[in-house]
Design an enzyme around this catalytic site. Structure first.
Site, short mmCIF file in Angstrom:
data_model
loop_
_atom_site.label_atom_id
_atom_site.label_comp_id
_atom_site.label_asym_id
_atom_site.label_seq_id
_atom_site.Cartn_x
_atom_site.Cartn_y
_atom_site.Cartn_z
N ILE A 112 0.85 -1.19 0.00
CA ILE A 112 0.00 0.00 0.00
C ILE A 112 0.89 1.25 0.00
CG2 ILE A 112 -1.88 1.22 1.21
CD1 ILE A 112 -2.55 -1.70 0.18
N GLY A 113 2.03 1.15 0.66
CA GLY A 113 2.95 2.28 0.67
C GLY A 113 2.54 3.36 1.65
N LEU A 114 1.90 2.94 2.74
CA LEU A 114 1.59 3.85 3.84
C LEU A 114 0.67 5.01 3.46
CD1 LEU A 114 5.22 3.88 5.30
CD2 LEU A 114 3.32 2.46 6.06
N ASN A 163 -1.48 4.04 15.05
CA ASN A 163 -0.19 3.60 14.53
C ASN A 163 0.42 4.82 13.84
OD1 ASN A 163 1.40 2.52 12.05
ND2 ASN A 163 1.21 0.72 13.35
N CYS A 208 9.61 1.71 8.80
CA CYS A 208 9.81 2.68 7.71
C CYS A 208 11.27 3.07 7.59
CB CYS A 208 9.01 3.96 7.94
SG CYS A 208 7.68 3.84 9.07
N ILE A 231 3.89 -9.82 14.88
CA ILE A 231 4.89 -9.32 13.95
C ILE A 231 4.23 -8.46 12.85
CG2 ILE A 231 6.52 -11.22 14.21
CD1 ILE A 231 5.30 -12.58 11.76
N THR A 270 4.29 -7.41 8.78
CA THR A 270 4.32 -8.34 7.63
C THR A 270 5.76 -8.69 7.26
OG1 THR A 270 4.33 -6.49 6.10
CG2 THR A 270 2.18 -7.42 6.68
N GLY A 303 -1.40 -13.00 6.65
CA GLY A 303 -2.35 -14.10 6.55
C GLY A 303 -1.83 -15.37 7.20
N GLY A 333 -5.79 -9.04 11.64
CA GLY A 333 -5.54 -8.22 10.45
C GLY A 333 -6.23 -8.73 9.21
#
Lengths: 248, 306
Positions: free
Chosen positions: B70-72, B98, B127, B189, B191, B215, B263
Site C-alpha cells: 500500500i505504501g503507507l 499507529n 519505515c 509481527i 508483515t 495471513g 488483520g
C-alpha cells in the site's frame, strides 16, 4: 438489512466451457443492488484461496442475485464447481454503481468481453438506447437473444465472426460522429476503458466507466484496490467501481 | 469470567484488537462489526502529512496469504484528528494510533500532538529513516534506541507500543532494547517482505515488486517470535500475524501474548474480531479458565536431553 449474508446457490448454468451464471437466493433480507454495484463472494471455506472475489451484479429479481463469471483462476474455478444447494458467504451490494438518472435515448452503453457482466443490468433497466458489444470472437458474445429488444445493438468482433470486424472504441467513435450522444456507460478491459475515457473527454460527452482491480476488503479499509486519478488515489471498491470520466 | 487485559495503562475489555492497516479508520467496518465489542481499534498508520502511497497493483493473493504494498497511504495527522478520530470517540473502545515518519523528529511531533488524545500510540518502526540513508529503524539498533528514547519523553499520558518487524535481527534483543528505552509494550509481527511474479507476463505481481506477506501463511513465524520475545521482556506483548480464529488467538496467547491483533482475517470475514472474542470465551469455559490473563505464556514445554 445486512450487507453481509449467506445465500443459497439455486442455479448454475454453463454458457460456454469457461462462462457460467450463478443464481443465488440470500437467506435474509438484503439491500437491492444498483446496476454497476458488486458483491464479494467467498469461493472456499479454507485459507487457499484466502480472499473473497468481487463480481458485478449481473441481474437481480424477486429476491435472487445473479452473477456472470468467467472461469479464470483458483477462485472462479472453485465457484464453477459449486453444486446447487451450496451456501455461500456473501457481502454486498458494494461500491458506487451507474447513475441511472441520466440514462436517455441519447445514451450509449459499451461492453468489451466480460464487461457485459457489469452493464447487463443497466440494459434491463433501460432499453431505449444504443448498445455496442465487442469480443474477440462470436463465441464470446453472450445473451444476444435478450439483447435483441434494445433500440439498437451493434456487435463487433476482432475476427469479424459476428457484426463488424474491429473494436468497441472505433464503433463508439462512429456512433458519436453520426448520432446525438449525451452520455456513455462502459465496462471492458483496462485498455478499452482508457480509450473510451479519452474519446469521451475529447468530445466533451458525459461518461461513466466501470473499472476492475484486485481487491481485498471491498469496504474501503485496506486501500488495496486504488486507481490513480488526477485527484489522487481513488478506491475502486468505494469511490468506484464506476467512475465519472471527469474524475479520470 | 474475566476477559479484561491491560497494555500499559490502556485497559481493554477483551484481548482482541484490530491490526493497523486492515481496519481503515474504524468507520469502514462499523456496519459489519460492533466497534463497542472490540478490545481496541488500531487505525491505519498516520504520518504528519497525507501520503499517496504506491501505484497499483498493490495487493496479490498468495497461498494462504496475501502481499500488500500500500505504501503507507493515509490522510495525515490533521485530517485524522478532525475527520476520523471524532467518529471513533463515539464508541466505548480504546483507540490506538499507529504512526510512521521519515525521521525521529516526525515521530516526536506526531507523539506530541497525539499524546492524551488516544489511549495508545503504536510506533511503526519498519519505515526507512530518511536522514540515515533510508535504513529502517527496525534493523538499525542505534536509530531505534534514539527514536524510542526521544518519543518516550513526548508520550506522557498514552500507552507507548513499539511494533516490531520480523526482519529485525534477533527480535528478542530488539524487544529488550524497546523495554529499556521505556516502551510500555511491543506488538509483533509486522508483515514479512515477500514477492510474487506472474510467469505468463513475467511481470512482478505488485507494481512495487516487494510487498508484505500476511495471513495464515505467517502465523507459525509470529507465534515463534512472540514466544522468543516473551522469554526476554516483562512488558506485555500484542501478538499478531495470520490470526484467523479463536484457536490462532489462543495459540499466540499461550506463546506469551497478552493481547492479539486481527488483520488479514477482517478481509475474509468482516466479523472475525467478534467471532474470535466469542471463541475465546468458549475456550475459557471448556478449560474452566476464569481469567484470560492466566493463559498468557501458558505453553507447557520442556527440552528433553537425549
Amino acid at each position: 438489512m445486512s450487507r453481509r449474508f449467506t445465500a443459497r446457490l439455486i442455479e448454475k448454468r454453463w454458457l460456454s466451457s469457461e462462462h457460467f451464471l450463478l443464481r443465488l437466493v440470500p437467506e435474509e433480507k438484503t439491500p437491492e443492488p444498483k446496476p454497476g454495484q458488486f458483491y464479494l463472494l467467498r469461493p472456499s471455506d479454507t485459507y487457499d484461496p484466502l480472499l473473497r472475489r468481487p463480481f458485478s451484479i449481473f441481474r437481480s429479481s424477486k429476491g435472487t442475485i445473479e452473477f456472470f463469471i468467467e472461469k479464470k483462476g483458483k477462485g472462479t474455478t472453485l465457484l464453477s464447481e459449486l453444486q446447487k444447494g451450496k451456501r455461500l458467504d456473501c457481502m454486498g451490494p458494494l461500491g458506487r454503481g451507474f447513475p441511472l438518472n441520466i440514462l436517455s435515448q441519447d445514451s450509449v452503453v459499451v461492453a468489451g468481453g466480460m464487461g457485459i457482466a457489469s452493464v447487463f443490468s443497466l440494459l434491463e433497466h433501460f432499453k431505449d438506447l444504443i448498445f455496442i458489444y465487442g469480443a474477440r470472437t462470436k463465441e464470446q458474445l453472450f445473451f444476444l437473444d435478450e439483447l435483441s429488444s434494445l433500440k439498437r445493438l451493434i456487435t463487433v468482433t476482432e475476427d469479424g465472426s459476428h457484426g463488424k470486424r474491429g473494436n468497441t472504441v472505433d464503433a463508439l467513435k462512429e456512433v458519436i460522429e453520426e448520432e446525438r450522444v449525451t452520455s456513455v456507460f462502459a465496462c471492458g478491459p483496462e485498455g478499452m476503458n482508457q480509450s473510451v475515457s479519452r474519446l469521451l473527454k475529447s468530445h466533451s460527452i458525459e461518461g461513466y466507466i466501470s473499472f476492475e482491480e484486485r481487491m481485498a476488503c471491498g469496504v474501503g479499509a485496506c486501500l488495496g484496490c486504488v486507481k490513480e486519478t488526477p485527484q489522487g488515489m481513488k478506491r475502486v471498491c468505494t469511490e468506484g467501481p464506476v467512475f465519472s470520466v471527469k474524475e479520470l | 469470567m474475566n476477559l479484561t487485559v491491560k497494555i500499559g495503562n490502556m485497559t481493554m475489555k477483551n484481548p482482541v484488537m484490530t491490526a493497523s492497516g486492515t481496519f481503515g479508520y474504524g468507520a469502514e467496518y462499523s456496519e459489519f462489526v460492533d466497534l463497542n465489542a472490540l478490545g481496541a481499534v488500531v487505525v491505519k498508520g498516520i504520518s504528519l502529512r497525507p501520503r499517496e502511497g504506491n501505484p497499483p497493483p498493490r495487493i496479490v493473493e498468495t497461498p494462504c496469504g496475501m502481499l500488500n504494498s500500500i505504501g503507507l497511504q493515509n490522510v495525515g495527522l490533521e485530517a485524522f484528528l478532525k475527520e476520523k478520530l471524532p467518529f471513533l470517540r463515539r464508541y466505548d473502545t480504546p483507540v490506538v494510533v499507529n504512526i510512521l515518519g521519515d525521521c525521529v523528529e516526525d515521530y516526536e511531533e506526531l507523539c506530541t500532538r497525539l499524546d492524551g488524545k488516544v489511549e495508545a500510540i503504536e510506533l511503526n518502526v519498519s519505515c526507512p529513516n530518511v536522514k540515515k540513508g533510508g535504513i529502517s529503524f527496525a534493523i538499525d539498533r542505534e536509530a531505534l534506541k534514539e527514536l524510542i528514547g526521544k518519543v518516550r519523553k513526548k508520550v506522557k499520558h498514552s500507552t507507548l507500543i513499539v511494533k516490531l518487524s520480523p526482519v529485525s535481527e534477533d527480535i528478542a534483543s530488539i524487544s529488550v532494547l524497546c523495554e529499556k528505552e521505556g516502551a510500555d509494550a511491543v506488538s509483533l509481527i509486522n508483515t514479512i517482505p515477500a514477492m510474487a511474479i506472474d510467469i505468463e507476463t513475467r511481470r512482478p505481481a505488485l507494481a512495487n515488486l516487494i510487498g508484505g506477506l500476511s495471513g495464515p501463511a505467517i502465523k507459525p513465524i509470529g507465534v515463534r517470535m512472540v514466544w522468543q520475545v516473551y522469554q526476554a521482556v516483562k512488558i506485555p506483548i500484542i501478538g499478531m500475524g495470520g490470526i484467523m480464529n479463536a484457536s490462532d488467538a489462543i495459540e499466540y496467547m499461550l506463546a506469551g501474548a497478552t493481547s492479539v491483533a486481527v488483520g488479514t482475517a477482517n478481509f475474509v470475514n468482516p466479523s472475525a474480531t467478534v467471532d474470535i472474542i466469542e471463541g475465546i470465551k468458549d475456550y475459557m469455559k471448556r478449560h474452566s479458565i476464569s481469567d484470560i490473563n492466566e493463559i498468557t505464556g501458558g505453553i507447557i514445554w520442556e527440552i528433553k536431553d537425549h
